[in-house]
Motif scaffolding. Sequence first.
Motif, PDB file in Angstrom:
ATOM      1  N   LYS A 251       0.836  -1.201   0.000  1.00 10.46           N
ATOM      2  CA  LYS A 251       0.000   0.000   0.000  1.00 10.46           C
ATOM      3  C   LYS A 251       0.871   1.252   0.000  1.00 10.46           C
ATOM      4  CE  LYS A 251      -3.862  -0.031   2.313  1.00 10.46           C
ATOM      5  NZ  LYS A 251      -4.872   0.020   3.414  1.00 10.46           N
ATOM      6  N   VAL A 252       0.499   2.212  -0.850  1.00 13.54           N
ATOM      7  CA  VAL A 252       1.221   3.478  -0.950  1.00 13.54           C
ATOM      8  C   VAL A 252       0.244   4.604  -0.608  1.00 13.54           C
ATOM      9  CG1 VAL A 252       2.519   5.045  -2.445  1.00 13.54           C
ATOM     10  CG2 VAL A 252       2.720   2.569  -2.741  1.00 13.54           C
ATOM     11  N   TYR A 253       0.591   5.394   0.393  1.00 17.39           N
ATOM     12  CA  TYR A 253      -0.213   6.548   0.790  1.00 17.39           C
ATOM     13  C   TYR A 253       0.318   7.783   0.073  1.00 17.39           C
ATOM     14  CZ  TYR A 253      -1.102   3.195   4.530  1.00 17.39           C
ATOM     15  OH  TYR A 253      -1.404   2.059   5.228  1.00 17.39           O
ATOM     16  N   TYR A 254      -0.552   8.771  -0.140  1.00 10.61           N
ATOM     17  CA  TYR A 254      -0.084   9.971  -0.838  1.00 10.61           C
ATOM     18  C   TYR A 254      -0.836  11.211  -0.345  1.00 10.61           C
ATOM     19  CZ  TYR A 254      -4.359   9.454  -3.644  1.00 10.61           C
ATOM     20  OH  TYR A 254      -5.663   9.327  -4.037  1.00 10.61           O
ATOM     21  N   VAL A 255      -0.148  12.358  -0.451  1.00 13.33           N
ATOM     22  CA  VAL A 255      -0.741  13.674  -0.255  1.00 13.33           C
ATOM     23  C   VAL A 255      -0.386  14.493  -1.495  1.00 13.33           C
ATOM     24  CG1 VAL A 255      -0.742  15.797   1.101  1.00 13.33           C
ATOM     25  CG2 VAL A 255      -0.596  13.583   2.260  1.00 13.33           C
ATOM     26  N   ARG A 256      -1.415  14.943  -2.218  1.00 14.81           N
ATOM     27  CA  ARG A 256      -1.212  15.617  -3.507  1.00 14.81           C
ATOM     28  C   ARG A 256      -1.802  17.026  -3.454  1.00 14.81           C
ATOM     29  NH1 ARG A 256      -3.606  12.060  -6.481  1.00 14.81           N
ATOM     30  NH2 ARG A 256      -1.720  10.939  -7.169  1.00 14.81           N
ATOM     31  N   ASP A 257      -1.152  17.967  -4.131  1.00 16.34           N
ATOM     32  CA  ASP A 257      -1.688  19.331  -4.215  1.00 16.34           C
ATOM     33  C   ASP A 257      -1.418  19.912  -5.597  1.00 16.34           C
ATOM     34  OD1 ASP A 257       0.753  21.233  -4.298  1.00 16.34           O
ATOM     35  OD2 ASP A 257       1.249  19.936  -2.614  1.00 16.34           O
ATOM     36  N   ASN A 258      -2.071  21.010  -5.892  1.00 16.53           N
ATOM     37  CA  ASN A 258      -1.893  21.693  -7.180  1.00 16.53           C
ATOM     38  C   ASN A 258      -1.246  23.064  -6.974  1.00 16.53           C
ATOM     39  OD1 ASN A 258      -4.091  22.873  -5.936  1.00 16.53           O
ATOM     40  ND2 ASN A 258      -5.250  23.178  -7.844  1.00 16.53           N
ATOM     41  N   GLY A 259      -0.286  23.130  -6.049  1.00 18.38           N
ATOM     42  CA  GLY A 259       0.337  24.401  -5.695  1.00 18.38           C
ATOM     43  C   GLY A 259       1.564  24.727  -6.515  1.00 18.38           C
ATOM     44  N   SER A 260       2.535  25.348  -5.853  1.00 18.83           N
ATOM     45  CA  SER A 260       3.708  25.874  -6.562  1.00 18.83           C
ATOM     46  C   SER A 260       4.639  24.788  -7.068  1.00 18.83           C
ATOM     47  CB  SER A 260       4.481  26.815  -5.635  1.00 18.83           C
ATOM     48  OG  SER A 260       4.926  26.116  -4.492  1.00 18.83           O
ATOM     49  N   GLY A 261       4.568  23.584  -6.461  1.00 20.40           N
ATOM     50  CA  GLY A 261       5.410  22.490  -6.921  1.00 20.40           C
ATOM     51  C   GLY A 261       6.884  22.743  -6.672  1.00 20.40           C
ATOM     52  N   PHE A 262       7.738  21.987  -7.394  1.00 23.19           N
ATOM     53  CA  PHE A 262       9.185  22.155  -7.253  1.00 23.19           C
ATOM     54  C   PHE A 262       9.876  21.571  -8.472  1.00 23.19           C
ATOM     55  CE2 PHE A 262       8.016  18.121  -5.343  1.00 23.19           C
ATOM     56  CZ  PHE A 262       8.939  17.233  -5.880  1.00 23.19           C
ATOM     57  N   ASP A 263      11.125  21.956  -8.653  1.00 17.48           N
ATOM     58  CA  ASP A 263      11.929  21.431  -9.747  1.00 17.48           C
ATOM     59  C   ASP A 263      12.377  20.020  -9.366  1.00 17.48           C
ATOM     60  OD1 ASP A 263      13.800  20.805 -11.688  1.00 17.48           O
ATOM     61  OD2 ASP A 263      14.693  22.796 -11.736  1.00 17.48           O
ATOM     62  N   SER A 264      11.961  19.031 -10.139  1.00 21.65           N
ATOM     63  CA  SER A 264      12.247  17.641  -9.791  1.00 21.65           C
ATOM     64  C   SER A 264      13.749  17.339  -9.757  1.00 21.65           C
ATOM     65  CB  SER A 264      11.556  16.694 -10.772  1.00 21.65           C
ATOM     66  OG  SER A 264      11.989  16.954 -12.100  1.00 21.65           O
ATOM     67  N   ALA A 265      14.567  18.184 -10.372  1.00 21.75           N
ATOM     68  CA  ALA A 265      16.014  17.969 -10.348  1.00 21.75           C
ATOM     69  C   ALA A 265      16.576  18.108  -8.940  1.00 21.75           C
ATOM     70  CB  ALA A 265      16.705  18.954 -11.288  1.00 21.75           C
ATOM     71  N   TYR A 266      15.841  18.806  -8.075  1.00 21.15           N
ATOM     72  CA  TYR A 266      16.307  19.021  -6.707  1.00 21.15           C
ATOM     73  C   TYR A 266      15.493  18.226  -5.683  1.00 21.15           C
ATOM     74  CZ  TYR A 266      18.486  22.975  -9.054  1.00 21.15           C
ATOM     75  OH  TYR A 266      19.210  23.751  -9.919  1.00 21.15           O
TER      76      TYR A 266
END
Length: 320
Positions: A251-266
Amino acid sequence: VLHCLYASETPGGCGHSSHCPDCVIRNSVKRAFRGESICRETTGFTILEDDRVREVFLMITVNIIHYKGREFVLLVMDDITHIKKIEEELRRRGEQLEAVNRELEAFSYSVSHDLKAPLRTIEGFSRTLMEDYAGNIGEQGIDYLRRVRTSVERMSLLIDDMLRLSHATQSPLRREEIDMSELATAAANDLRRTSPGRNIDFIIALDIRANADKRLLRIVLENLIGNAWKFTSKTRKAVVSFGADVKEYGKVYYVRDNGSGFDSAYADKLFSPFQRLHSREEFPGNGIGLATVQRIIFRHGGRIWAEGSVNKGACFYFTL
């Protein structure tokens, strides 16, 4: 036929192997003949080998087998000396780790007391200066004092965050069946009360359960949902979701949002203490929350990772 194991400790043998009360082999065989299906015992003794005394541990397994109408005893002796050595090393390291944890706990309390005391003094005197001597120090002086008090408050919050990070690592784990949906709802309701005017939708899946430490998982969800709340503050129609999916590895739990996000490189920097991908002026914080979350997840034998892109939201996944 089965001489006493302890005979090896006596140059001439124990002399009464058939009657020796300490002989594990003989006693195990007797138990088997009395009807016990499998007898398993562990014993340790010393032997003289190449003029050197060596400690040996055996796992002795005795079982009755039937063959062509007759009963036989199957006796197996496994040398588990190397396993015992590993167990002893693990026990020793566990004691060392416990000692280190005690030192860390003492250090945490020392930090809380020794650093916060002077901070309280600085805050108190700066407040007195602003209230009682404002006319003498002028607007620029008041501005300086305001900055001092802001820094003191930030330092105090940083100390609190460091203590929370330390406690998340040291406190004993108390697992039980918990309702994750209930914890997520409580975290969302607490945030709504702080800013009732926020236009944000919480989508929380029902009846998501886990076997975990309720107090620590509350910290996890408060941090993750709190971050989602913070990083959607500039989003016109903010949406924060909590749920779980079943994958091939569990089982994988998650918290998701549609906000500012981030650069996946970091993304690898997200869970390091004091590492931030946004400036403090843009979004407040000390960079301790996600480090605390990661340590709690690790203590539950799980892992945590994040996916996101700039201005397109983020999703934090974790397992237990």
